[in-house]
Design an enzyme around this catalytic site. Structure first.
Site, PDB file in Angstrom:
ATOM      1  N   ASP A 212      35.538  37.519  31.487  1.00 47.71           N
ATOM      2  CA  ASP A 212      36.889  37.660  32.016  1.00 47.71           C
ATOM      3  C   ASP A 212      37.720  38.549  31.095  1.00 47.71           C
ATOM      4  OD1 ASP A 212      39.033  36.765  33.874  1.00 47.71           O
ATOM      5  OD2 ASP A 212      39.846  35.834  32.059  1.00 47.71           O
ATOM      6  N   GLU A 242      34.518  42.183  33.570  1.00 50.27           N
ATOM      7  CA  GLU A 242      35.556  42.424  34.571  1.00 50.27           C
ATOM      8  C   GLU A 242      36.391  43.624  34.130  1.00 50.27           C
ATOM      9  OE1 GLU A 242      39.575  40.451  36.512  1.00 50.27           O
ATOM     10  OE2 GLU A 242      38.814  39.783  34.568  1.00 50.27           O
ATOM     11  N   ASP A 325      39.969  37.337  43.009  1.00 51.17           N
ATOM     12  CA  ASP A 325      41.153  38.067  42.553  1.00 51.17           C
ATOM     13  C   ASP A 325      41.729  38.993  43.621  1.00 51.17           C
ATOM     14  OD1 ASP A 325      41.484  37.077  39.934  1.00 51.17           O
ATOM     15  OD2 ASP A 325      39.870  38.358  39.194  1.00 51.17           O
TER      16      ASP A 325
END
Length: 480
Positions: A212, A242, A325
């Site tokens: 992340d 990410e 997301d």
């Protein structure tokens, strides 16, 4: 000296399924297993920012037969560790699976059941920040400047204000969110703590880490060391970051094996969605999925993307149409099934590992967070035609290795008709997508091709042409 680039072989043929654990399925734990009894939101009610729906890892275990029949060979989970939020990006304890998800016992059972089916498990590593409930930070809240953990975080002044927004927080939180205190990655103990987490769960049997916001971690050499220590335990472990834009600085062979390929997402949605694209759903977070583009522009963007990274990296990129997301592909395409189908065709025939966000395969809608995190629908609410499309395309990807690791060459960019060829050895597979509302005729030249999927017929006359229906696509294979 250039570092040789080595990436996990299994990822190159994998099809991922992204699971948001609180929303996939509520399963029954084994007899004698403690299960917290807590108030839950109704499963089919619109999701809220803070409510729990009660999905757990036992439910995922019960769903493995479904995923295996779909053709899934890897699962990427959003965070599963103990936390005080339904998405679990606010980690309390990195060594404990959240009790609402079934705890460590459920993860061990899941790893065993998944591996028995040949399905890999990749966990989400939230290593840039933790939560106010994380032990070391909570000690600071209790003991102030007398806490032994001060250097683990970025404390600026006293007193800390962790909850009262009318006062300065006096510590750095991710995007100034005081619920997410940032680690001080320059501190050797913090660094070692995070490395130890990564190693521990690999030793328990997970197959990789999705990282992340790794671009927020800027301590020199951090991700290089992370890779070295992960690969020392399992050389075939997958490390995927990410990164929403250009990721060249992380894809040098010394850090990540791939990234979440949002440039592919944006271009593909912009081409497949056409007039149905919902601008409001892709403006933020922005990943260039609007305005609509024609085949020539799509080909240009795809070629630029393929030129950006070494081929070994291209084969282990994590390609996707939607995620936790973003809004869901169904809603981004305005409920236009033809647009969703075209985008799915392009996803499942592109180099790299395709990732399906849970429920996308049955037409689950969802606008921006939290709406994109709905409960997985019951069978009566499935789009069975779309599910069959996913099964068929995944099966073809597995049947024809050229669709996994074959070269990718753009061969047609005529108006709204896009075509490319994947070639591996003597095997040649072509994919055509007609994004327009009119039928299209695509020349095939001298070769003889069989249509193995989609809305097209081939005619072998003097012109050798493929007749392609409006807003549809096809896959053809060269005859031997």
């Amino acid at each position: 000296m250039t570092t040789p680039i080595n990436t996990p072989d299994w990822v190159k043929s994998a099809v991922f399924y992204q699971v948001f654990p609180d929303r996939f399925a509520i399963g029954s734990p084994p007899t004698g297993t403690f299960t917290p009894r807590v108030p839950l939101e109704a499963w089919n009610a619109p999701p809220t920012l803070q409510g729990y729906k009660g999905g757990n890892l036992w439910g995922v275990i019960e769903g493995l037969d479904y995923l295996q029949a779909l053709g899934i060979s890897a699962i990427y989970f959003t965070p599963i560790f103990q936390s005080a939020c339904n998405h679990r990006y606010h980690t309390h304890d990195y060594y404990q699976v959240d009790p609402l998800l079934g705890g460590n016992r459920a993860l061990a059972a899941l790893l065993s059941a998944a591996h028995d089916r040949g399905i890999k498990i990749v966990l989400d590593g939230v290593f840039n920040h933790c939560s106010r409930g994380f032990f070391q930070f909570n000690d600071i809240l209790e003991n102030g400047p007398y806490s032994p953990w001060l250097d683990w975080f970025k404390i600026e002044a006293w007193p800390l204000s962790a909850y009262d927004g009318s006062l300065p927080a006096n510590y750095q939180g991710w995007w100034n969110n005081r619920a997410l205190p940032e680690f001080n990655h320059d501190h050797p103990d913090v660094r070692e703590y995070i490395m130890g987490i990564a190693e521990y769960w690999l030793e328990q049997g997970i197959d990789g880490w999705r990282l992340d916001v790794p671009f927020e971690v800027t301590a020199p050499g951090f991700w290089q060391e992370f890779r070295q220590r992960v690969k020392a335990i399992n050389p075939e472990a997958y490390i995927v970051g990410e990164i929403w834009r250009d990721a060249q600085q992380w894809l040098d062979g010394e850090q990540f094996d791939g990234v979440m390929n949002y440039p592919f997402t944006g271009a593909t949605l912009a081409f497949a969605g056409q007039a149905s694209l919902q601008k409001a759903l892709v403006d933020s977070p922005a990943y260039d999925a609007y305005p609509a583009i024609d085949a020539a522009e799509y080909g240009r963007q795809i070629q630029a993307l393929l030129d950006r990274y070494p081929w070994e990296i291209q084969l282990t990129q994590l390609n996707l149409l939607s995620s936790h997301d973003t809004a869901r592909v169904w809603s981004i395409c305005g409920g236009d099934r033809t647009g969703v189908k075209l985008a799915t065709l392009l996803l499942l025939t592109f180099p790299g590992a395709p990732s399906i966000y849970y429920g996308d395969e049955v037409g689950l809608p969802g606008r921006l967070d939290p709406d994109s995190r709905r409960g997985f629908p019951g069978r009566s609410r499935w789009d069975h035609d779309l599910l069959a499309l996913h099964r068929d395309l995944i099966a073809l990807r597995q049947q024809y290795p050229a669709l996994q690791t074959g070269t990718y060459d753009v061969i047609c960019t005529d108006g709204l008709v896009y075509g490319f060829e994947r070639r591996l050895g003597q095997m040649a597979v072509r994919v055509y997508a007609n994004g327009g509302t009119d039928p299209a005729i695509v020349p095939l030249f001298a070769d003889q091709w069989d249509c193995i999927w989609g809305g097209a017929t081939a005619t072998y006359t003097k012109t050798n042409a493929l007749q392609l229906s409006p807003r549809t696509g096809c896959i053809v294979i060269a005859k031997n």
